[in-house]
Design a protein around this motif. Sequence first.
Motif, PDB file in Angstrom:
ATOM      1  N   GLY A 124     -17.235   0.750   9.973  1.00 47.84           N
ATOM      2  CA  GLY A 124     -17.228  -0.612  10.450  1.00 47.84           C
ATOM      3  C   GLY A 124     -16.481  -1.595   9.575  1.00 47.84           C
ATOM      4  O   GLY A 124     -16.242  -2.741   9.986  1.00 47.84           O
ATOM      5  N   ALA A 125     -16.114  -1.211   8.370  1.00 54.13           N
ATOM      6  CA  ALA A 125     -15.371  -2.100   7.484  1.00 54.13           C
ATOM      7  C   ALA A 125     -13.972  -2.359   8.038  1.00 54.13           C
ATOM      8  O   ALA A 125     -13.410  -1.540   8.775  1.00 54.13           O
ATOM      9  N   VAL A 126     -13.411  -3.512   7.671  1.00 55.52           N
ATOM     10  CA  VAL A 126     -12.028  -3.832   8.017  1.00 55.52           C
ATOM     11  C   VAL A 126     -11.295  -4.184   6.729  1.00 55.52           C
ATOM     12  O   VAL A 126     -11.888  -4.685   5.769  1.00 55.52           O
ATOM     13  N   ALA A 127      -9.963  -3.921   6.698  1.00 50.13           N
ATOM     14  CA  ALA A 127      -9.202  -4.127   5.469  1.00 50.13           C
ATOM     15  C   ALA A 127      -7.775  -4.533   5.787  1.00 50.13           C
ATOM     16  O   ALA A 127      -7.225  -4.180   6.842  1.00 50.13           O
ATOM     17  N   THR A 128      -7.171  -5.263   4.863  1.00 50.39           N
ATOM     18  CA  THR A 128      -5.739  -5.529   4.905  1.00 50.39           C
ATOM     19  C   THR A 128      -5.074  -4.734   3.783  1.00 50.39           C
ATOM     20  O   THR A 128      -5.628  -4.613   2.681  1.00 50.39           O
ATOM     21  N   VAL A 129      -3.896  -4.219   4.075  1.00 49.44           N
ATOM     22  CA  VAL A 129      -3.137  -3.435   3.102  1.00 49.44           C
ATOM     23  C   VAL A 129      -1.708  -3.967   3.070  1.00 49.44           C
ATOM     24  O   VAL A 129      -1.006  -3.934   4.090  1.00 49.44           O
ATOM     25  N   VAL A 130      -1.267  -4.469   1.906  1.00 41.92           N
ATOM     26  CA  VAL A 130       0.073  -5.020   1.750  1.00 41.92           C
ATOM     27  C   VAL A 130       0.829  -4.203   0.706  1.00 41.92           C
ATOM     28  O   VAL A 130       0.307  -3.954  -0.389  1.00 41.92           O
ATOM     29  N   ASN A 131       2.043  -3.785   1.051  1.00 42.50           N
ATOM     30  CA  ASN A 131       2.898  -3.018   0.142  1.00 42.50           C
ATOM     31  C   ASN A 131       4.253  -3.710   0.045  1.00 42.50           C
ATOM     32  O   ASN A 131       4.882  -3.981   1.064  1.00 42.50           O
ATOM     33  N   SER A 132       4.715  -4.004  -1.177  1.00 41.54           N
ATOM     34  CA  SER A 132       5.959  -4.748  -1.344  1.00 41.54           C
ATOM     35  C   SER A 132       6.690  -4.311  -2.597  1.00 41.54           C
ATOM     36  O   SER A 132       6.065  -3.974  -3.612  1.00 41.54           O
ATOM     37  N   VAL A 133       8.023  -4.340  -2.538  1.00 42.73           N
ATOM     38  CA  VAL A 133       8.843  -4.194  -3.746  1.00 42.73           C
ATOM     39  C   VAL A 133       9.761  -5.398  -3.920  1.00 42.73           C
ATOM     40  O   VAL A 133      10.784  -5.317  -4.587  1.00 42.73           O
ATOM     41  N   VAL A 134       9.375  -6.549  -3.326  1.00 41.20           N
ATOM     42  CA  VAL A 134      10.193  -7.759  -3.430  1.00 41.20           C
ATOM     43  C   VAL A 134       9.400  -8.915  -4.049  1.00 41.20           C
ATOM     44  O   VAL A 134       9.768 -10.080  -3.893  1.00 41.20           O
ATOM     45  N   SER A 135       8.336  -8.606  -4.786  1.00 44.17           N
ATOM     46  CA  SER A 135       7.420  -9.632  -5.284  1.00 44.17           C
ATOM     47  C   SER A 135       7.588  -9.837  -6.789  1.00 44.17           C
ATOM     48  O   SER A 135       7.143  -8.992  -7.583  1.00 44.17           O
ATOM     49  N   PRO A 136       8.205 -10.964  -7.220  1.00 43.33           N
ATOM     50  CA  PRO A 136       8.489 -11.164  -8.644  1.00 43.33           C
ATOM     51  C   PRO A 136       7.254 -11.158  -9.548  1.00 43.33           C
ATOM     52  O   PRO A 136       7.318 -10.638 -10.663  1.00 43.33           O
ATOM     53  N   ARG A 137       6.139 -11.767  -9.131  1.00 40.45           N
ATOM     54  CA  ARG A 137       4.917 -11.635  -9.947  1.00 40.45           C
ATOM     55  C   ARG A 137       4.196 -10.375  -9.484  1.00 40.45           C
ATOM     56  O   ARG A 137       3.528 -10.351  -8.467  1.00 40.45           O
ATOM     57  N   GLU A 138       4.340  -9.328 -10.284  1.00 41.93           N
ATOM     58  CA  GLU A 138       3.818  -8.030  -9.877  1.00 41.93           C
ATOM     59  C   GLU A 138       2.312  -7.945 -10.118  1.00 41.93           C
ATOM     60  O   GLU A 138       1.805  -8.381 -11.154  1.00 41.93           O
ATOM     61  N   THR A 139       1.631  -7.351  -9.174  1.00 38.73           N
ATOM     62  CA  THR A 139       0.209  -7.079  -9.350  1.00 38.73           C
ATOM     63  C   THR A 139      -0.218  -5.966  -8.402  1.00 38.73           C
ATOM     64  O   THR A 139       0.402  -5.740  -7.361  1.00 38.73           O
ATOM     65  N   SER A 140      -1.289  -5.296  -8.780  1.00 37.32           N
ATOM     66  CA  SER A 140      -1.974  -4.341  -7.913  1.00 37.32           C
ATOM     67  C   SER A 140      -3.420  -4.813  -7.827  1.00 37.32           C
ATOM     68  O   SER A 140      -4.093  -4.944  -8.849  1.00 37.32           O
ATOM     69  N   ARG A 141      -3.893  -5.076  -6.619  1.00 40.15           N
ATOM     70  CA  ARG A 141      -5.214  -5.695  -6.482  1.00 40.15           C
ATOM     71  C   ARG A 141      -6.001  -5.047  -5.353  1.00 40.15           C
ATOM     72  O   ARG A 141      -5.469  -4.796  -4.271  1.00 40.15           O
ATOM     73  N   LEU A 142      -7.254  -4.770  -5.642  1.00 37.59           N
ATOM     74  CA  LEU A 142      -8.196  -4.272  -4.645  1.00 37.59           C
ATOM     75  C   LEU A 142      -9.457  -5.120  -4.688  1.00 37.59           C
ATOM     76  O   LEU A 142      -9.968  -5.436  -5.779  1.00 37.59           O
ATOM     77  N   ARG A 143      -9.954  -5.486  -3.544  1.00 37.30           N
ATOM     78  CA  ARG A 143     -11.206  -6.231  -3.455  1.00 37.30           C
ATOM     79  C   ARG A 143     -12.048  -5.616  -2.343  1.00 37.30           C
ATOM     80  O   ARG A 143     -11.561  -5.385  -1.229  1.00 37.30           O
ATOM     81  N   PHE A 144     -13.328  -5.363  -2.674  1.00 36.13           N
ATOM     82  CA  PHE A 144     -14.275  -4.810  -1.711  1.00 36.13           C
ATOM     83  C   PHE A 144     -15.447  -5.776  -1.587  1.00 36.13           C
ATOM     84  O   PHE A 144     -16.128  -6.068  -2.580  1.00 36.13           O
ATOM     85  N   ASP A 145     -15.687  -6.271  -0.379  1.00 37.10           N
ATOM     86  CA  ASP A 145     -16.842  -7.129  -0.127  1.00 37.10           C
ATOM     87  C   ASP A 145     -17.907  -6.327   0.617  1.00 37.10           C
ATOM     88  O   ASP A 145     -17.710  -5.947   1.785  1.00 37.10           O
ATOM     89  N   TYR A 146     -19.025  -6.092  -0.086  1.00 37.97           N
ATOM     90  CA  TYR A 146     -20.176  -5.416   0.495  1.00 37.97           C
ATOM     91  C   TYR A 146     -21.242  -6.458   0.855  1.00 37.97           C
ATOM     92  O   TYR A 146     -21.117  -7.639   0.509  1.00 37.97           O
ATOM     93  N   GLU A 147     -22.279  -6.042   1.514  1.00 36.39           N
ATOM     94  CA  GLU A 147     -23.367  -6.958   1.852  1.00 36.39           C
ATOM     95  C   GLU A 147     -23.933  -7.636   0.610  1.00 36.39           C
ATOM     96  O   GLU A 147     -24.259  -8.828   0.640  1.00 36.39           O
ATOM     97  N   TYR A 148     -24.021  -6.882  -0.498  1.00 37.59           N
ATOM     98  CA  TYR A 148     -24.760  -7.379  -1.648  1.00 37.59           C
ATOM     99  C   TYR A 148     -23.884  -7.673  -2.869  1.00 37.59           C
ATOM    100  O   TYR A 148     -24.404  -8.129  -3.887  1.00 37.59           O
ATOM    101  N   ALA A 149     -22.583  -7.437  -2.775  1.00 38.51           N
ATOM    102  CA  ALA A 149     -21.727  -7.683  -3.940  1.00 38.51           C
ATOM    103  C   ALA A 149     -20.262  -7.620  -3.562  1.00 38.51           C
ATOM    104  O   ALA A 149     -19.884  -6.967  -2.575  1.00 38.51           O
ATOM    105  N   THR A 150     -19.445  -8.293  -4.362  1.00 37.25           N
ATOM    106  CA  THR A 150     -17.985  -8.156  -4.304  1.00 37.25           C
ATOM    107  C   THR A 150     -17.533  -7.419  -5.561  1.00 37.25           C
ATOM    108  O   THR A 150     -17.947  -7.762  -6.684  1.00 37.25           O
ATOM    109  N   VAL A 151     -16.679  -6.411  -5.369  1.00 36.56           N
ATOM    110  CA  VAL A 151     -16.126  -5.659  -6.489  1.00 36.56           C
ATOM    111  C   VAL A 151     -14.612  -5.751  -6.404  1.00 36.56           C
ATOM    112  O   VAL A 151     -14.020  -5.450  -5.363  1.00 36.56           O
ATOM    113  N   GLU A 152     -13.973  -6.192  -7.507  1.00 37.63           N
ATOM    114  CA  GLU A 152     -12.529  -6.415  -7.522  1.00 37.63           C
ATOM    115  C   GLU A 152     -11.891  -5.760  -8.735  1.00 37.63           C
ATOM    116  O   GLU A 152     -12.507  -5.669  -9.802  1.00 37.63           O
TER     117      GLU A 152
END
Length: 372
Positions: A231-259
């Motif tokens: 039942g979870a939904v997610a967005t996934v973005v992949n780029s090689v044109v982004s000058p400020r580089e980062t890799s980021r994952l965020r999970f929002d659960y009922e009882y907590a957010t983990v990033e």
Amino acid sequence: MSAKTPPFRVAIIGTGGIAHAHARALAELGDRAVLVGVADVDRSRAEGFATEFGASGVYTDAADLLAAETELDLVHICTPPQTHATLAIQAMRAGVPALVEKPTVLSLAEMDELVHVNAETGVPVLTVFQHRFGPAALRLRRLAASGALGRPLVATCETLWYRPDEYFDVPWRGRWEVEGGGPTMGHGIHQFDLLLAVLGPWALVSAFAARQSRPTDTEDVSIALAQFDNGAVATVVNSVVSPRETSRLRFDYEYATVEVEHLYGYAESDWTFTPAPGHEDLVPLWAADAEPDVTSGHRLQIEAILDALEAGREPEVSIAEARRTMEFVAATYASAFRGLPVAAGEITGDDPFTRSMDGGAVPWAPVKEVVA
């Protein structure tokens, strides 16, 4: 699988840039692993690599290596992507488990060929998805599986990297037929593989891809919306044109957010845990077993593989798990180029996206003239 005893005899096929990460990881494991042979079509490069990392056998052909080194426990395949399937099959038929750099193969058809040979031989073929093995990721997976975090609700996965035009001067980069795809296939795959490892089987993908500016045949940006069986939904973005580089994952659960936010490897300090109001008792659970000095990388996955071999367990990341990730790649491309959502299990048989990730449907590809 029968248990094996260290020291494990290991070989590396392909001695380019990523092979150095494998060799350094093996060296960090001390007496548990011995690099006994290397192979590369460029003999001088292979010899230099062997000298640097203490390998005794040097070969210019993978078949010669597999024939000569008859007591191998593991072979690392670090060659360009279009060679992965052939080399993995050679290794399995020689009875040697193969650890293959990502992407495992160029298409679902090649992946299914590996699945067939794996079933026929019983020899594992594994994929390098090292971000699964960092202590914090393992802890997140345990907590999520236990139900302590509640239901997964929404997630975000971003691989926003920068590769200049010169990066694509290497002949096999940015070409469907030899690399299999752009950042969806070769860059963001590490992050969304971890997303899939945490959230489990995906159900539906709706995606968009574009070639914004890089001199490639492939996309340089893709964006996907994914629904999961739980039942979870997610967005996934992949780029090689982004000058400020980062890799980021965020999970929002009922009882907590983990990033987690990092670039090419995360430490404990890169993670943030935020309990929902009334669930502050989860904080000690998250902090338990933290390893602040450990950074995710090849060593942790290779160490886990050797632990499994020693215990007689099936190592990770298995061909079944890797196929799920590769099917997500194929679904992203198929949805982007067809303009339709793609369900898990939908790309099968003679579907063009089974045979290649571009599916013959890239909108910016030059139109081929039909010869009468």
